[in-house]
Enzyme design. Structure first.
Site, PDB file in Angstrom:
ATOM      1  CB  ALA A 175      -0.918  -0.014   1.212  1.00 24.64           C
ATOM      2  CG  PHE A 176       4.896   3.205   2.033  1.00 23.05           C
ATOM      3  CD1 PHE A 176       4.411   4.105   2.979  1.00 23.05           C
ATOM      4  CD2 PHE A 176       6.138   3.454   1.448  1.00 23.05           C
ATOM      5  CE1 PHE A 176       5.140   5.225   3.330  1.00 23.05           C
ATOM      6  CE2 PHE A 176       6.868   4.574   1.791  1.00 23.05           C
ATOM      7  CZ  PHE A 176       6.376   5.465   2.737  1.00 23.05           C
ATOM      8  CD  GLU A 177       5.989   0.279  -1.675  1.00 25.12           C
ATOM      9  OE1 GLU A 177       5.069  -0.525  -1.367  1.00 25.12           O
ATOM     10  OE2 GLU A 177       6.892   0.605  -0.880  1.00 25.12           O
ATOM     11  CB  ILE A 201      -4.733  -6.462   7.975  1.00 22.40           C
ATOM     12  CG1 ILE A 201      -5.557  -6.718   6.704  1.00 22.40           C
ATOM     13  CG2 ILE A 201      -5.380  -7.153   9.181  1.00 22.40           C
ATOM     14  CD1 ILE A 201      -5.699  -8.159   6.310  1.00 22.40           C
ATOM     15  CB  THR A 205       0.404  -3.180   9.306  1.00 22.89           C
ATOM     16  OG1 THR A 205      -0.098  -4.029   8.298  1.00 22.89           O
ATOM     17  CG2 THR A 205       1.299  -2.155   8.694  1.00 22.89           C
ATOM     18  CG  HIS A 207       5.613   0.839  11.097  1.00 17.81           C
ATOM     19  ND1 HIS A 207       6.143   0.964  12.348  1.00 17.81           N
ATOM     20  CD2 HIS A 207       6.523   0.139  10.373  1.00 17.81           C
ATOM     21  CE1 HIS A 207       7.315   0.382  12.375  1.00 17.81           C
ATOM     22  NE2 HIS A 207       7.559  -0.148  11.197  1.00 17.81           N
ATOM     23  NE  ARG A 246     -14.885  -2.666   5.955  1.00 17.51           N
ATOM     24  CZ  ARG A 246     -15.359  -3.354   6.991  1.00 17.51           C
ATOM     25  NH1 ARG A 246     -15.204  -4.669   7.042  1.00 17.51           N
ATOM     26  NH2 ARG A 246     -15.980  -2.744   7.989  1.00 17.51           N
TER      27      ARG A 246
HETATM   28  C1  DLZ Z   1       5.437  -3.897   5.515  1.00 17.33           C
HETATM   29  C2  DLZ Z   1       3.951  -4.022   5.330  1.00 17.33           C
HETATM   30  C3  DLZ Z   1       3.148  -4.525   6.377  1.00 17.33           C
HETATM   31  C4  DLZ Z   1       3.730  -4.968   7.664  1.00 17.33           C
HETATM   32  N1  DLZ Z   1       1.824  -4.668   6.226  1.00 17.33           N
HETATM   33  C5  DLZ Z   1       1.249  -4.293   5.053  1.00 17.33           C
HETATM   34  C6  DLZ Z   1      -0.153  -4.394   4.868  1.00 17.33           C
HETATM   35  O1  DLZ Z   1      -0.944  -4.831   5.726  1.00 17.33           O
HETATM   36  N2  DLZ Z   1      -0.665  -4.001   3.657  1.00 17.33           N
HETATM   37  C7  DLZ Z   1       0.127  -3.496   2.662  1.00 17.33           C
HETATM   38  O2  DLZ Z   1      -0.399  -3.152   1.581  1.00 17.33           O
HETATM   39  N3  DLZ Z   1       1.448  -3.393   2.824  1.00 17.33           N
HETATM   40  C8  DLZ Z   1       2.031  -3.773   3.976  1.00 17.33           C
HETATM   41  N4  DLZ Z   1       3.381  -3.666   4.147  1.00 17.33           N
HETATM   42  C9  DLZ Z   1       4.194  -3.274   2.971  1.00 17.33           C
HETATM   43  C10 DLZ Z   1       4.375  -1.762   2.791  1.00 17.33           C
HETATM   44  O3  DLZ Z   1       3.163  -1.177   2.300  1.00 17.33           O
HETATM   45  C11 DLZ Z   1       5.496  -1.510   1.764  1.00 17.33           C
HETATM   46  O4  DLZ Z   1       5.194  -2.171   0.563  1.00 17.33           O
HETATM   47  C12 DLZ Z   1       6.835  -2.027   2.241  1.00 17.33           C
HETATM   48  O5  DLZ Z   1       7.159  -1.505   3.503  1.00 17.33           O
HETATM   49  C13 DLZ Z   1       7.953  -1.653   1.247  1.00 17.33           C
HETATM   50  O6  DLZ Z   1       8.094  -0.258   1.140  1.00 17.33           O
END
Ligand code: DLZ
Length: 288
Positions: A175-177, A201, A205, A207, A246
């Site tokens: 999701a971060f990307e 979720i 996660t 953070h 969902r």
């Molecule tokens: C690292 C991580 C974690 C712990 N949980 C999720 C998640 O629940 N859903 C999600 O889309 N991505 C998760 N990520 C990955 C981060 O979004 C990201 O892809 C990585 O930290 C690499 O930058």
């Protein structure tokens, strides 16, 4: 206390049953729980809004089931494509609406109707995606959820008339990307809207708060700075069960909803944007 009200429509055989079910499916109504006994079967469809109307007098009523729609012309195109029998084509009523009657099974008449837009009506987007182009950014993390969101989004776009070649799907790790890729796609000028799909979720996660805030902010910022509508289909859930609900179970499919919102936003933007911003967009297109 009333929980729900159901209007029952009886058909003659299983062929007509399937024909009617297909029609209601193709209109995007949500299927409820079906039942089957030795004596018959039933399949409820859940409409966004239902009402029971009592009528008296001589007003002509060509059908028992009345379905209010937002874009009657698109419904007619869809029904024609599906070879449904149109008993009476779109015509004006005496009550500020247009109506069309179809007969998907013998003796089963459905009236589709749309209110005329009056001057005081708000401007709204239509749900017709013909000729629109979409970019979809979907994350691979929790892919068993995000792939369902993607299927929901593709289903919504195709049902609204978008051609497959006008949809670009880009996969990112998590999701971060999503925001950075959404912005890259938006800046190409090749897409009318960007649909973002992901799944965070909390339990998995550490953070969670930071990531979800950042993702939401980034997507919003990309939308505002690029001027290209972005829709948000990123699930932020406490548990896997909530995410599953969902992504196609109890609470619908948020990918489908994000795609429908994108169609609506493109249509709305076309109706409301100024000539100046249209010229700017055209210039960006020519320069690509
Ligand atoms: C690292 C991580 C974690 C712990 N949980 C999720 C998640 O629940 N859903 C999600 O889309 N991505 C998760 N990520 C990955 C981060 O979004 C990201 O892809 C990585 O930290 C690499 O930058």
């Amino acid at each position: 206390m009333i929980k729900s009200i159901t209007t029952v429509q009886v058909v003659r055989n299983s062929k007509e049953f399937s024909a009617l079910a297909d029609l209601l499916d193709s209109l995007g109504l949500e299927r409820g729980k079906n039942w089957k006994t030795a004596r018959g079967q039933g399949l409820p469809f859940i409409a966004p809004m239902g009402k029971v109307e009592i009528i008296e007098g001589k007003e002509p009523l060509p059908a028992d089931l009345w379905v209010e729609v937002t874009d009657l012309d698109s419904i007619r195109d869809l029904l024609k494509k599906k070879k449904n029998k149109i008993v009476s084509d779109i015509s004006a009523t005496g009550w500020n609406s247009r109506v069309m009657v179809v007969e998907p099974a013998k003796g089963v008449k459905l009236a589709f109707w749309q209110k005329d837009h009056s001057e005081e009506d708000a401007v709204t987007g239509d749900l017709n995606a013909t000729g629109m182009r979409f970019g979809i950014v979907v994350s691979r993390w929790n892919s068993f959820i995000t792939e369902r969101l993607l299927q929901g989004a593709l289903d919504a776009l195709r049902r609204s008339g978008c051609r497959s070649e006008d949809i670009t799907v880009v996969r990112v790790p998590g999701a971060f990307e999503i925001p950075s890729q959404a912005r890259t796609l938006a800046e190409t000028g090749k897409h009318d809207a960007i649909i973002t799909l992901g799944c965070l979720i909390r339990g998995e996660t550490t953070h969670y708060e930071h990531i979800s805030t950042e993702v939401t902010r980034g997507i919003g910022q990309s939308a505002q700075e690029s001027g290209v509508p972005h829709t948000y289909g990123v699930l932020t859930c406490e548990t896997l069960e909530q995410a599953l609900d969902r992504a196609g179970l109890k609470a619908g499919n948020k990918g489908f909803e994000a795609a429908m919102s994108a169609v609506e936003m493109v249509s709305l933007q076309r109706k409301t944007s100024t000539k100046k911003s249209k010229r700017k967009k055209a210039r960006a297109k020519r320069g690509r």
